[in-house]
Design an enzyme around this catalytic site. Structure first.
Site, mmCIF file in Angstrom:
data_model
loop_
_atom_site.group_PDB
_atom_site.id
_atom_site.type_symbol
_atom_site.label_atom_id
_atom_site.label_comp_id
_atom_site.label_asym_id
_atom_site.label_seq_id
_atom_site.Cartn_x
_atom_site.Cartn_y
_atom_site.Cartn_z
ATOM 1 N N LYS A 281 0.739 -1.196 0.150
ATOM 2 C CA LYS A 281 -0.070 0.008 0.009
ATOM 3 C C LYS A 281 0.897 1.145 0.020
ATOM 4 C CE LYS A 281 -2.094 3.606 2.080
ATOM 5 N NZ LYS A 281 -1.664 4.579 3.062
ATOM 6 N N GLY B 225 0.239 8.738 1.244
ATOM 7 C CA GLY B 225 0.981 10.061 1.797
ATOM 8 C C GLY B 225 1.620 10.849 0.706
ATOM 9 N N GLY C 252 -4.548 11.152 -0.581
ATOM 10 C CA GLY C 252 -5.214 11.954 0.246
ATOM 11 C C GLY C 252 -4.719 13.388 0.004
ATOM 12 N N ASP D 45 -5.676 1.992 3.413
ATOM 13 C CA ASP D 45 -5.059 0.835 4.222
ATOM 14 C C ASP D 45 -6.001 -0.379 4.240
ATOM 15 O OD1 ASP D 45 -2.505 2.107 4.981
ATOM 16 O OD2 ASP D 45 -3.839 3.519 6.154
ATOM 17 N N LYS E 102 -4.818 2.444 10.208
ATOM 18 C CA LYS E 102 -3.894 1.431 9.667
ATOM 19 C C LYS E 102 -3.571 0.260 10.370
ATOM 20 C CE LYS E 102 -0.495 3.951 7.790
ATOM 21 N NZ LYS E 102 -0.749 4.101 6.645
#
Length: 260
Positions: A9, A12, A44, A160, A215
């Site tokens: 994954k 960020g 995000g 996540d 997460k």
């Protein structure tokens, strides 16, 4: 070569740092010589930027984005459009033979709706046929974190949670990459291993919260479902991931513990 897929994954700041992303995908090409590889990404920061351009404000509850239905065209455009296309482009340059997909492709995942957060999906394993077919043919699936309800509504899914569900679908091993080296204690020091009981204490103490708690919850659930340890690690030193091929520790190891 291992037959156990590796699910990575990504999210960020990594997705906005092209040099870092390219370095990580170069390592992924090496990992793929040992494991069938699946990539799952969030985005995000990009979503925040797109929403702001369209005059929307962003709200989060317990580390997860509130996603009203009227924002979903923008969120989908950012994640399933721009970010996924860029991921596929960068992965192509590293010879990963990528295929860009949404989480609902081929019925791979199924979704309940978290109505408290709006058009937000709670992902669970669905039909593995498409994913297994792609992996068997040497492709690298690259999943955006966009899902679909039973009645055709687009859903935003925490990446996540999406990666955890994909990992359970293919019975793989899961690495959740993050902006920090792993899960940190109250003194901001890396915790090398973490059991469910220890994790709960850190949550109770307020050390783990928000996005990291999401997460951690995804990792703990996957560890129990697959009876396998899960890794939470930073993306800043991609060569560290090669240690996985030698079964060496990377980041924080979420330890599967047999429940009595």
């Amino acid at each position: 070569m291992s037959q156990t897929p590796l699910v990575l994954k990504m999210g960020g700041r990594l997705l906005q740092d092209q040099a870092a992303l390219d370095a990580l995908l170069k390592v992924c090409a090496q990992l793929k010589t040992q494991y069938p590889l699946v990539l799952v990404h969030g985005g995000g920061d990009q979503v925040d930027q797109w929403l702001a351009k369209f005059g929307f404000t962003t709200e989060k509850i317990d580390g997860q984005r509130v996603s009203p239905a009227e924002q979903m065209p923008v969120i989908t455009g950012a994640l399933d459009g721009a970010v996924n296309a860029d991921m596929v482009a960068r992965a192509t340059l590293q010879g990963l033979n990528p295929v860009g997909l949404s989480l609902a492709a081929g019925g791979s995942l199924e979704f309940d709706i978290n109505h408290k957060l709006g058009a937000v999906g709670i992902a669970k394993a669905g039909n593995p046929l498409l994913l297994n077919t792609l992996l068997a043919q040497g492709f690298t699936p690259v999943f955006s974190s966009i899902g679909l309800s039973a009645d055709g509504q687009l859903l935003n899914v925490n990446a996540d949670i999406a990666a955890a569900a994909i990992c359970q679908l293919v019975q793989g091993q899961l690495v959740l990459l993050t902006d920090v080296p792993g899960i940190l204690d109250a003194n901001m020091q890396l915790i090398p291993t973490l059991t469910a009981a220890e994790a709960q204490q850190l949550v109770t103490d307020g050390v783990i919260k928000g996005g990291m708690k999401v997460k951690l919850d995804a990792a703990l659930e996957t560890a129990q479902a697959l009876k396998r340890n899960i890794t939470v690690a930073g993306w800043q030193h991609p060569d560290d991931l090669l240690k996985l091929m030698q079964q060496q520790a990377v980041g924080t190891c979420i330890v599967y513990t047999l429940r009595s």
